[in-house]
Enzyme design. Structure first.
Site, PDB file in Angstrom:
ATOM      1  N   SER A 111       0.837  -1.212   0.000  1.00  0.00           N
ATOM      2  CA  SER A 111       0.000   0.000   0.000  1.00  0.00           C
ATOM      3  C   SER A 111       0.863   1.250   0.000  1.00  0.00           C
ATOM      4  O   SER A 111       0.545   2.243  -0.657  1.00  0.00           O
ATOM      5  CB  SER A 111      -0.880   0.026   1.248  1.00  0.00           C
ATOM      6  OG  SER A 111      -1.573  -1.172   1.355  1.00  0.00           O
ATOM      7  N   ASP A 156       3.253  -8.205   9.730  1.00  0.00           N
ATOM      8  CA  ASP A 156       4.479  -8.898   9.307  1.00  0.00           C
ATOM      9  C   ASP A 156       5.764  -8.292   9.887  1.00  0.00           C
ATOM     10  O   ASP A 156       6.789  -8.964   9.928  1.00  0.00           O
ATOM     11  CB  ASP A 156       4.587  -8.899   7.778  1.00  0.00           C
ATOM     12  CG  ASP A 156       3.389  -9.567   7.127  1.00  0.00           C
ATOM     13  OD1 ASP A 156       2.704 -10.332   7.820  1.00  0.00           O
ATOM     14  OD2 ASP A 156       3.137  -9.313   5.937  1.00  0.00           O
ATOM     15  N   VAL A 289      -6.365 -15.818  12.250  1.00  0.00           N
ATOM     16  CA  VAL A 289      -6.532 -15.546  13.688  1.00  0.00           C
ATOM     17  C   VAL A 289      -5.463 -14.541  14.142  1.00  0.00           C
ATOM     18  O   VAL A 289      -5.698 -13.679  14.990  1.00  0.00           O
ATOM     19  CB  VAL A 289      -6.342 -16.886  14.449  1.00  0.00           C
ATOM     20  CG1 VAL A 289      -5.961 -16.688  15.879  1.00  0.00           C
ATOM     21  CG2 VAL A 289      -7.602 -17.715  14.343  1.00  0.00           C
ATOM     22  N   ARG A 291      -4.328 -12.024  12.697  1.00  0.00           N
ATOM     23  CA  ARG A 291      -4.606 -10.619  12.378  1.00  0.00           C
ATOM     24  C   ARG A 291      -5.826 -10.092  13.109  1.00  0.00           C
ATOM     25  O   ARG A 291      -6.207  -8.936  12.950  1.00  0.00           O
ATOM     26  CB  ARG A 291      -4.827 -10.490  10.873  1.00  0.00           C
ATOM     27  CG  ARG A 291      -3.604 -10.010  10.209  1.00  0.00           C
ATOM     28  CD  ARG A 291      -3.675  -9.781   8.744  1.00  0.00           C
ATOM     29  NE  ARG A 291      -4.930  -9.666   8.080  1.00  0.00           N
ATOM     30  CZ  ARG A 291      -5.079  -9.968   6.780  1.00  0.00           C
ATOM     31  NH1 ARG A 291      -4.064 -10.416   6.088  1.00  0.00           N
ATOM     32  NH2 ARG A 291      -6.238  -9.812   6.204  1.00  0.00           N
ATOM     33  N   MET A 561      -1.351   0.645  39.716  1.00  0.00           N
ATOM     34  CA  MET A 561      -0.093   0.600  40.473  1.00  0.00           C
ATOM     35  C   MET A 561       1.003   1.428  39.799  1.00  0.00           C
ATOM     36  O   MET A 561       0.778   2.070  38.786  1.00  0.00           O
ATOM     37  CB  MET A 561       0.362  -0.839  40.603  1.00  0.00           C
ATOM     38  CG  MET A 561      -0.434  -1.636  41.607  1.00  0.00           C
ATOM     39  SD  MET A 561       0.198  -3.324  41.652  1.00  0.00           S
ATOM     40  CE  MET A 561      -0.516  -3.891  43.168  1.00  0.00           C
TER      41      MET A 561
HETATM   42  O1  F6P Z   1       0.603  -8.857   5.104  1.00  0.00           O
HETATM   43  C1  F6P Z   1      -0.206  -9.321   6.106  1.00  0.00           C
HETATM   44  C2  F6P Z   1      -0.631 -10.754   5.859  1.00  0.00           C
HETATM   45  O2  F6P Z   1      -1.433 -11.164   6.931  1.00  0.00           O
HETATM   46  C3  F6P Z   1       0.490 -11.751   5.603  1.00  0.00           C
HETATM   47  O3  F6P Z   1       1.121 -12.151   6.780  1.00  0.00           O
HETATM   48  C4  F6P Z   1      -0.242 -12.836   4.866  1.00  0.00           C
HETATM   49  O4  F6P Z   1       0.628 -13.542   4.032  1.00  0.00           O
HETATM   50  C5  F6P Z   1      -1.238 -12.087   4.040  1.00  0.00           C
HETATM   51  O5  F6P Z   1      -1.417 -10.821   4.673  1.00  0.00           O
HETATM   52  C6  F6P Z   1      -2.578 -12.746   3.897  1.00  0.00           C
HETATM   53  O6  F6P Z   1      -3.328 -11.998   3.016  1.00  0.00           O
HETATM   54  P1  F6P Z   1      -4.912 -12.159   2.797  1.00  0.00           P
HETATM   55  O7  F6P Z   1      -5.595 -11.638   4.026  1.00  0.00           O
HETATM   56  O8  F6P Z   1      -5.211 -11.328   1.612  1.00  0.00           O
HETATM   57  O9  F6P Z   1      -5.184 -13.614   2.650  1.00  0.00           O
END
Ligand code: F6P
Length: 737
Positions: A111, A156, A289, A291, A561
């Site tokens: 992006s 990543d 999961v 993300r 705390m």
């Molecule tokens: O770049 C972030 C990421 O989660 C990578 O780790 C992974 O390879 C990719 O995106 C997965 O992409 P998509 O959500 O389009 O399947």
């Protein structure tokens, strides 16, 4: 008279794969821009929304209550049409309909590369739009350039020039949580589990999760295994089994390859294990999961600080597109073009199998050689300067989550060096009472994920008389050096031992202190072991507390705390959107409380607010106690809201350590041990404390302690985070805009 700056029109968007923390960045960018009197638009669904004109103005309230959620509140997409010139032409035409020529793009490598191309092409694009009659001559003149500031949102952690990208820390939370859960079933069945993690062609998530979970092996793209990896892996697993390990976790980065660039898939690893280990392994692909779920405290902070910095960069007006990064624990702006080029250089190096270059370009984030020392019971080394040495480990002060992993690291590194490793039980009491045990390699096997201190810790500081028996213990066990992991108490004991060497020759040994305290109040280290876990515990609790008030008009006051150090209060306030944060460092007076009360009631009366949050450090003020402030606000609210108090208490000290605290435990203990080895080799018997300022580790002579701290308030003289107070509360209270 200086002319009034021209009002900027800013578009905010998220693009590419979503990442936890993006919402904090959106909130901060939108509110930060509104505070600076800009017009702000959200571009929905990433570049798709730019091409299809999904652009809408946003206000202060549009970004309320989004920070605690994963994903992105304004949608994202991977847009093919924007890759074509025709798509970018339409995107620019749409932006200009609203006068947008400043963009904050929150997204990953792809992006931000796209944004860079767009900014470079902009003059050509507006000429073309003018030629096609889509924009007027005046519009072309008014918008000669497109300014872009990028915020790296990607789990990543694959972007150059930054130590962390948004989402990587939360993804590590998901991965370590999952692997902790797998470990218990693997342990019961004595099984091998192969776990595939995301990261594209970056091994950060794999390498760090391996350190944080005590995994046996990690396959990462930047450092492929030797050609005979199947045999090597099986041999290593067998060696560890022989030593007593019951479960083995193998982590495979989704982009892992061999030395010729051929993929090593997780299923291939499982196949090789099944064929050669004489046991059936299990495969878990963690997938998306990683993300998902709520952003960690760190990602909320990173998003917030980056959003604010992005607005400031856009307002600087110096033409060049920038990217906001975190380097050595500081938010900075660097060239977007240069960063994108450097990021592509790593990918290229991996593609060309130039792994040395790839590792060098990735920097300090990858710790595979450390993993080997921690996971393999190898033949012991030859000791320090050719002699076997005896090193003792001790934890002092209140236990801090992550201490156990620090101990595990120190034990295994010491054994690998051929040292005798001893553990002193119950802090200084073990030194006084001769409560000392010898460590074997397996004794620390399961310590990586557990909170507290397995050795026991307390705040006992030996008195003059007791130092005699401390010296006797050191003599009895022939201790050559001491690694102290702990808080303020540890530092004071180490300082005394340093002086007592003149009275008791047995105590003339090097002591190295490793910072571990949830208070984060130790000198020479910006982040102590344990503080991140406590912070996340507070943030999760406050999220729940806020949730409980969905239908009522309420102000919550939460006491946290930290003793006299406001780190936990400030950072948790920032990460949960607290309106006011009370710190000892800043003090409280009646005038301040009156002003706050006025603004808070205005919010409830005129701005439709139905919830408020105040966070108070436990020692913020002797006079203005939690009860006092709560009663004052409750009584003076005119019935607009009631005030509920919560003291979070000892839960802040407990729980499993977060991935960051486990990794920090490994890093600091590793560096602390290296310091001890150095001292033993050189014969330097002075004591020291170590710490990390950003990604750099430093060592300070113990005799400098006094000049670096306020002893009265038991905290460092200057604290890096204090300037964040204005950001935290500035974004929570709507100004008169
Ligand atoms: O770049 C972030 C990421 O989660 C990578 O780790 C992974 O390879 C990719 O995106 C997965 O992409 P998509 O959500 O389009 O399947």
């Amino acid at each position: 008279m200086p002319s009034k700056p021209i009002k900027k029109t800013i578009g905010v968007m998220t693009s590419g794969g979503d990442a936890q923390g993006m919402n904090a960045a959106i909130r901060a960018a939108v509110r930060g821009a509104l505070i600076r009197e800009c017009d702000v638009y959200a571009i929905y669904e990433g570049y798709t929304g730019m091409v299809d004109n999904l652009i809408k103005p946003v206000q202060w309230e549009s970004v309320s209550s989004i920070m605690q959620h994963g994903g992105t509140a304004i949608g994202t997409a991977r847009c093919q049409r924007f890759r074509q010139f025709s798509g970018r032409l339409r995107a620019a035409e749409n932006l200009l309909k609203y006068g947008i020529d400043n963009l904050i793009v929150i997204g990953g490598d792809g992006s931000l590369s796209g944004a860079d191309v767009f900014a470079q092409e902009w003059p050509q694009i507006i000429d073309e739009l003018f030629k096609q009659g889509k924009i007027s001559a005046l519009k072309r003149k008014r918008h000669p350039e497109l300014r872009i500031v990028g915020i790296v949102g990607s789990i990543d952690n694959d972007m150059a020039n930054t130590d962390m990208t948004l989402g990587a820390d939360s993804a590590l939370h998901r991965i370590t949580g999952a692997i902790d859960a797998l470990s218990s079933t693997a342990h019961s069945h004595q099984r091998v589990f192969v776990v595939e993690v995301m990261g594209r062609n970056c091994g950060y998530l794999a390498s760090m999760s391996a350190i944080a979970t005590g995994a046996s092996y990690a396959f990462i793209p930047e450092s492929p295994p030797p050609d005979n990896w199947g045999q090597t892996l099986c041999r290593q697993l067998r060696t560890a089994r022989k030593a007593g390990r019951r479960d083995s976790i193998i982590i495979v980065a989704e982009g892992a390859t061999d030395r010729r660039g051929n993929p090593i898939s997780s299923s291939r690893v499982k196949e090789v294990l099944d064929q050669n280990m004489g046991m059936e392994s299990r495969l878990t692909i963690l997938g998306h999961v990683q993300r998902g779920g709520a952003p960690s405290a760190f990602d909320r902070y990173l998003g917030t600080a980056s959003g604010v910095a992005a607005v400031s960069e856009l307002l600087k007006n110096d033409g060049e597109s920038r990217i906001i990064v975190m380097k050595d624990n500081r938010i900075k702006a660097v060239s977007l073009r240069e960063t994108v080029a450097k990021t592509h250089a790593v990918a290229e190096a991996v593609k060309n199998c130039d792994f040395k270059q790839a590792m060098a370009l990735r920097g300090s984030g990858i710790m595979n050689s450390v993993l080997e020392t921690l996971s393999l019971p190898g033949a012991p080394g030859r000791g320090c300067a050719g002699k076997q040495r005896t090193l003792a480990l001790i934890t002092c002060g209140w236990p801090a989550p992550g201490m156990n992993n620090a101990l595990r690291t120190a034990v295994r590194l010491g054994l690998a060096q051929g040292c005798r490793m001893l553990g002193i039980k119950q802090g200084a009491e073990g030194l006084i009472n001769n409560d000392v045990h010898e460590f074997g390699w397996m004794d620390v096997e399961e310590w990586v994920a557990s909170g507290g201190s397995k050795l026991g810790a307390n705040r006992t500081i030996p008195n003059e008389e007791e130092f005699k028996t401390v010296a006797a213990t050191v003599k009895k066990h022939k201790i050559d050096g001491l690694l102290m992991i702990g808080g303020w108490t540890a530092y004071i004991i180490a300082e005394r031992i340093d002086r007592m060497g003149e009275i008791y020759p047995e105590l003339d040994i090097p002591v190295v202190c490793v910072p571990a305290s949830i208070n984060n109040n130790l000198p020479g280290s910006e982040l102590a072991i344990g503080a991140d876990t406590a912070l996340n515990t507070i943030v999760e609790a406050v999220d729940k507390i806020k949730n409980s008030a969905d239908t009522s008009r309420r102000v919550f006051m939460v006491e946290v705390m930290g003793r006299y150090c406001g780190y936990l209060a400030l950072m948790s306030g920032l990460a949960t959107g607290a309106e006011y944060i009370y710190l000892h460092e800043q003090g409280i007076d009646l005038k301040l409380l009156q002003e706050q009360l006025k603004k808070l009631t205005r919010g409830f009366k005129k701005e439709g607010r139905d919830i408020g949050l105040l966070i108070r450090n436990e020692k913020a003020s002797e006079a203005y106690t939690m009860d006092f402030i709560a009663q004052l606000f409750d009584a003076e609210s005119g019935g607009l809201f009631d005030v509920r108090k919560t003291i979070l208490g000892p839960m802040q000290q407990g729980g499993d350590p977060t991935p960051f605290d486990r990794i920090q435990g490994t890093r600091l203990a590793y560096d602390g041990m290296l310091q001890l080895f150095e001292k033993l080799k050189s014969g330097d018997k002075t004591s020291a404390f170590i710490g990390f300022c950003g990604s750099k580790s430093s060592v300070y002579p113990m005799r400098e302690l006094g000049s670096m701290v306020s002893r009265t308030h038991q905290r460092p003289s200057g604290q890096w985070w204090e300037s964040l107070v204005n950001i935290a509360t500035g974004l929570a209270i709507k100004p008169n805009i």
